[in-house]
Enzyme design. Sequence first.
Site, mmCIF file in Angstrom:
data_model
loop_
_atom_site.group_PDB
_atom_site.id
_atom_site.type_symbol
_atom_site.label_atom_id
_atom_site.label_comp_id
_atom_site.label_asym_id
_atom_site.label_seq_id
_atom_site.Cartn_x
_atom_site.Cartn_y
_atom_site.Cartn_z
ATOM 1 N N GLY A 12 40.060 23.230 -20.295
ATOM 2 C CA GLY A 12 40.732 23.611 -19.056
ATOM 3 C C GLY A 12 39.927 24.614 -18.264
ATOM 4 O O GLY A 12 40.456 25.639 -17.812
ATOM 5 N N SER A 13 38.633 24.307 -18.054
ATOM 6 C CA SER A 13 37.732 25.328 -17.504
ATOM 7 C C SER A 13 37.164 24.996 -16.134
ATOM 8 O O SER A 13 36.131 25.542 -15.744
ATOM 9 C CB SER A 13 36.587 25.578 -18.493
ATOM 10 O OG SER A 13 36.019 24.364 -18.952
ATOM 11 N N THR A 14 37.836 24.135 -15.386
ATOM 12 C CA THR A 14 37.366 23.868 -14.026
ATOM 13 C C THR A 14 37.851 24.926 -13.040
ATOM 14 O O THR A 14 37.354 24.995 -11.916
ATOM 15 C CB THR A 14 37.821 22.482 -13.538
ATOM 16 O OG1 THR A 14 39.253 22.417 -13.573
ATOM 17 C CG2 THR A 14 37.241 21.379 -14.420
ATOM 18 N N GLY A 63 40.438 28.922 -12.771
ATOM 19 C CA GLY A 63 41.266 29.932 -13.417
ATOM 20 C C GLY A 63 40.589 30.689 -14.542
ATOM 21 O O GLY A 63 39.378 30.931 -14.531
ATOM 22 N N ILE A 64 41.385 31.070 -15.544
ATOM 23 C CA ILE A 64 40.877 31.855 -16.670
ATOM 24 C C ILE A 64 39.801 31.084 -17.415
ATOM 25 O O ILE A 64 38.780 31.646 -17.831
ATOM 26 C CB ILE A 64 42.035 32.241 -17.608
ATOM 27 C CG1 ILE A 64 42.950 33.275 -16.927
ATOM 28 C CG2 ILE A 64 41.509 32.806 -18.927
ATOM 29 C CD1 ILE A 64 44.237 33.567 -17.682
ATOM 30 N N GLY A 65 40.003 29.790 -17.596
ATOM 31 C CA GLY A 65 39.010 28.992 -18.304
ATOM 32 C C GLY A 65 37.668 28.977 -17.605
ATOM 33 O O GLY A 65 36.611 29.085 -18.246
ATOM 34 N N TYR A 98 57.700 27.440 -21.875
ATOM 35 C CA TYR A 98 56.326 27.955 -21.880
ATOM 36 C C TYR A 98 56.165 29.049 -22.932
ATOM 37 O O TYR A 98 55.211 29.038 -23.719
ATOM 38 C CB TYR A 98 55.989 28.499 -20.497
ATOM 39 C CG TYR A 98 54.688 29.259 -20.394
ATOM 40 C CD1 TYR A 98 53.479 28.584 -20.321
ATOM 41 C CD2 TYR A 98 54.667 30.654 -20.339
ATOM 42 C CE1 TYR A 98 52.278 29.280 -20.206
ATOM 43 C CE2 TYR A 98 53.483 31.351 -20.223
ATOM 44 C CZ TYR A 98 52.289 30.662 -20.159
ATOM 45 O OH TYR A 98 51.106 31.357 -20.046
#
Length: 270
Positions: A14-16, A18-20, A160
């Site tokens: 999930g690194s495209t 935000g935090i990633g 969540y």
Amino acid sequence: MKIDLSGRTAIVTGSTAGIGRAAAEGLARAGASVIINGRTQARVDEAMRQMRIAFPEGFISGIAADLATAEGANALIARAPDADILVNNVGTAFLRAYNGIDDIAAIPDEDWLGLFQLNVMSGVRLSRHYLPRMVGKGWGRVVFVSSESAVNTPKEMLDYGMTKTAQLAVSRGLAEAVAGTGVTVNAVLPGPTRSEILGDYMVKQAAENGITVEEAEQGFLQALRPTSLIQRFATTDEVANMLVYACSEQASATSGAALRVDGGVVRFVA
């Protein structure tokens, strides 16, 4: 402290954005070869393009895979069978208004199960592949990106919060399983952060109410996270700093930990 991860290969899910994305950039800056991941090829390609410009001497690659499914996890593993560092970052949340117990009762099964598949099982599936290989080499780092919601359960995002607590159980259990091997497993717990999901939500709230994004963030904190000690949203880079440290050689004595980057939201000392 100079963190040098030259010669290490890192996968950040999930690194495209935000935090990633910030974690991927931080690891690349430290010299690691970084494999980024996103659900669509277009997002992965664009993230790779930008990162290759930012780190022209680095090795940046990408794999498009939907990690909410076993098939997606297997596809990523097939293309990247070995790694020294695994950052289990991919995840999402459903941001809802909360008006009482009826709102919680209305959360459908598919929301509970969908969040569990993405937020929890993605990390389980990848960890059970990469951890034994790290143990075989005598070195490795696995980090789960959890949340302060893991220990400060939000009634407005109960499904969540459940997944984030589950991540703590998984990360601690895996750390116990690899004790004494040179491999560490930890979780990082961000608080409210200007990430893609929450950041976009704040932009929307600001537009709907005719206020600035900063005012929307302050309203969110006052209503839902009044115990914040920094009294602002964290940046993705601030969270990534902790993630990069947890992946470093310098963090060799840190394992089985829940490392908080929550801005002091959680009101206990541990």
